[in-house]
Motif scaffolding. Structure first.
Motif, PDB file in Angstrom:
ATOM      1  N   ARG A  48      -3.555  10.615  -8.819  1.00 14.18           N
ATOM      2  CA  ARG A  48      -3.393  10.397  -7.367  1.00 14.18           C
ATOM      3  C   ARG A  48      -2.589   9.116  -7.172  1.00 14.18           C
ATOM      4  O   ARG A  48      -2.376   8.341  -8.107  1.00 14.18           O
ATOM      5  N   GLY A  49      -2.134   8.904  -5.946  1.00  7.70           N
ATOM      6  CA  GLY A  49      -1.437   7.667  -5.667  1.00  7.70           C
ATOM      7  C   GLY A  49      -2.396   6.484  -5.731  1.00  7.70           C
ATOM      8  O   GLY A  49      -3.566   6.609  -5.343  1.00  7.70           O
ATOM      9  N   ALA A  50      -1.938   5.349  -6.214  1.00  3.82           N
ATOM     10  CA  ALA A  50      -2.776   4.154  -6.228  1.00  3.82           C
ATOM     11  C   ALA A  50      -3.148   3.788  -4.797  1.00  3.82           C
ATOM     12  O   ALA A  50      -2.295   3.799  -3.905  1.00  3.82           O
ATOM     13  N   GLY A  81       5.588   4.712  -4.864  1.00  4.56           N
ATOM     14  CA  GLY A  81       4.256   4.221  -5.189  1.00  4.56           C
ATOM     15  C   GLY A  81       3.807   4.538  -6.608  1.00  4.56           C
ATOM     16  O   GLY A  81       4.271   5.493  -7.234  1.00  4.56           O
ATOM     17  N   ASP A  82       2.908   3.713  -7.127  1.00  5.98           N
ATOM     18  CA  ASP A  82       2.312   3.943  -8.442  1.00  5.98           C
ATOM     19  C   ASP A  82       1.337   5.104  -8.377  1.00  5.98           C
ATOM     20  O   ASP A  82       0.850   5.466  -7.297  1.00  5.98           O
ATOM     21  N   ILE A  83       1.011   5.661  -9.541  1.00  2.00           N
ATOM     22  CA  ILE A  83      -0.025   6.688  -9.610  1.00  2.00           C
ATOM     23  C   ILE A  83      -1.086   6.254 -10.617  1.00  2.00           C
ATOM     24  O   ILE A  83      -0.784   5.538 -11.578  1.00  2.00           O
ATOM     25  N   VAL A  84      -2.328   6.679 -10.383  1.00  2.00           N
ATOM     26  CA  VAL A  84      -3.438   6.322 -11.257  1.00  2.00           C
ATOM     27  C   VAL A  84      -4.239   7.569 -11.619  1.00  2.00           C
ATOM     28  O   VAL A  84      -4.231   8.573 -10.898  1.00  2.00           O
ATOM     29  N   LYS A 109      -0.158   0.720 -17.080  1.00  2.00           N
ATOM     30  CA  LYS A 109      -1.214  -0.278 -16.959  1.00  2.00           C
ATOM     31  C   LYS A 109      -2.564   0.344 -17.278  1.00  2.00           C
ATOM     32  O   LYS A 109      -2.774   1.554 -17.093  1.00  2.00           O
ATOM     33  N   TYR A 110      -3.472  -0.482 -17.757  1.00  2.00           N
ATOM     34  CA  TYR A 110      -4.832  -0.045 -18.063  1.00  2.00           C
ATOM     35  C   TYR A 110      -5.807  -1.110 -17.598  1.00  2.00           C
ATOM     36  O   TYR A 110      -5.416  -2.236 -17.290  1.00  2.00           O
ATOM     37  N   GLY A 226     -11.439   0.577 -16.037  1.00  2.00           N
ATOM     38  CA  GLY A 226     -10.387   0.698 -15.032  1.00  2.00           C
ATOM     39  C   GLY A 226      -9.581   1.972 -15.206  1.00  2.00           C
ATOM     40  O   GLY A 226      -9.725   2.709 -16.181  1.00  2.00           O
ATOM     41  N   HIS A 227      -8.722   2.225 -14.229  1.00  2.00           N
ATOM     42  CA  HIS A 227      -7.844   3.391 -14.243  1.00  2.00           C
ATOM     43  C   HIS A 227      -6.645   3.153 -15.164  1.00  2.00           C
ATOM     44  O   HIS A 227      -6.314   2.013 -15.494  1.00  2.00           O
ATOM     45  N   ILE A 228      -5.983   4.237 -15.548  1.00  2.00           N
ATOM     46  CA  ILE A 228      -4.671   4.189 -16.186  1.00  2.00           C
ATOM     47  C   ILE A 228      -3.644   4.368 -15.073  1.00  2.00           C
ATOM     48  O   ILE A 228      -3.811   5.225 -14.195  1.00  2.00           O
ATOM     49  N   LEU A 229      -2.585   3.571 -15.090  1.00  2.00           N
ATOM     50  CA  LEU A 229      -1.582   3.589 -14.017  1.00  2.00           C
ATOM     51  C   LEU A 229      -0.187   3.754 -14.594  1.00  2.00           C
ATOM     52  O   LEU A 229       0.139   3.143 -15.612  1.00  2.00           O
ATOM     53  N   LEU A 230       0.638   4.557 -13.926  1.00  2.00           N
ATOM     54  CA  LEU A 230       2.062   4.659 -14.218  1.00  2.00           C
ATOM     55  C   LEU A 230       2.810   4.041 -13.047  1.00  2.00           C
ATOM     56  O   LEU A 230       2.529   4.351 -11.883  1.00  2.00           O
ATOM     57  N   GLN A 231       3.778   3.203 -13.375  1.00  2.00           N
ATOM     58  CA  GLN A 231       4.404   2.374 -12.356  1.00  2.00           C
ATOM     59  C   GLN A 231       5.708   2.943 -11.812  1.00  2.00           C
ATOM     60  O   GLN A 231       6.557   3.435 -12.560  1.00  2.00           O
ATOM     61  N   ASP A 232       5.826   2.850 -10.496  1.00  2.00           N
ATOM     62  CA  ASP A 232       7.087   3.095  -9.810  1.00  2.00           C
ATOM     63  C   ASP A 232       7.767   1.733  -9.643  1.00  2.00           C
ATOM     64  O   ASP A 232       7.327   0.918  -8.827  1.00  2.00           O
TER      65      ASP A 232
END
Length: 247
Positions: A48-50, A81-84, A109-110, A226-232
């Protein structure tokens, strides 16, 4: 004839054994060992979106078995936007592949915690840097190369690494067990550290993460999960083969 048939059968068997694993799939052994796909290659399920309830409506594309962030203006988390991940993780073994375009910047990110109020840029967390070291200016910022590909962003530079050329896939790995964390790039360990150690805290104190905003809800980088995040970050970057095993 019998010898010929046996040789042919052997060659077929060897070719089958050497057949590469299809992207975004798990072998039976991986399934038994507890691995799970974070990206199935077809949908955005599990993401989902951060700071949002839903996946972004535009910008992030699922195509040809990849999860790709579209090119925009190079800004951090300002366009699509980033996603998590839906899930949060503490002890884990995470592998993923990334493919850069020329001059591109992104990151995984983690230990990401969606803190309130929402920060102006990306959600806070420890970052495995994904970057074109040759063409993106961020590679020359920070300290001692700690913003280059594979690094723990702004904290620890990746050592003795070998990134594949732009346009080719790179294999990345993050292992977190207790306080010990490792970054791997293309099969080689390039970073290791102890979260929360005195040495780690000294690095934070010398980085941009020393700012009060990063530590308002506890010391930066020391969240228990925490969540894993992929960055925009405004550049086109693709991801695939994202797998995680809870340790």
């Amino acid at each position: 004839m019998k010898t010929f048939l046996m040789t042919a059968a052997l060659l077929v068997g060897l070719m089958a054994a050497e057949k590469p694993q299809a992207p975004n799939t798990l072998t039976e052994k991986e399934k038994k060992d507890g691995w799970k796909l974070l990206f199935d290659g077809k949908t955005t399920k599990g993401w989902r979106g951060a700071y949002k309830d839903k996946f972004p409506e535009k910008g992030w594309l699922v195509q040809d078995g990849t999860l790709t962030i579209s090119k925009s203006d190079g800004s951090e988390s300002a366009n699509y936007g980033d996603i998590v991940t839906d899930g949060e993780y503490s002890d884990f073994d995470l592998t993923f592949e990334f493919k850069l375009t020329e001059g591109a910047n992104s990151g995984l990110k983690y230990f990401v915690v969606e803190e309130t109020p929402k920060p102006a840029g990306s959600a806070y967390g420890l970052e495995y840097q994904v970057l074109d070291d040759d063409k993106h200016p961020d590679a020359k910022k920070g300290r001692n190369g700690n913003r280059t590909v594979g690094s723990l962003y702004d904290l620890i530079p990746a050592k003795d690494k070998k990134a594949n050329p732009i346009g080719e896939w790179n294999q990345a790995r993050v292992v977190s067990k207790g306080k010990h964390v490792e970054h791997w790039l293309n099969g080689k360990k390039v970073v290791e550290y102890e979260r929360g150690s005195e040495a780690f805290r000294q690095l934070v104190a010398q980085s941009k993460y020393s700012a009060p905003s990063y530590n308002a809800h506890g010391r930066f980088g020391e969240a228990p999960k925490g969540h894993i995040l992929l960055q925009d970050h405004g550049d086109r970057v693709s991801f695939r083969n994202m797998k995680i095993k809870v340790l």
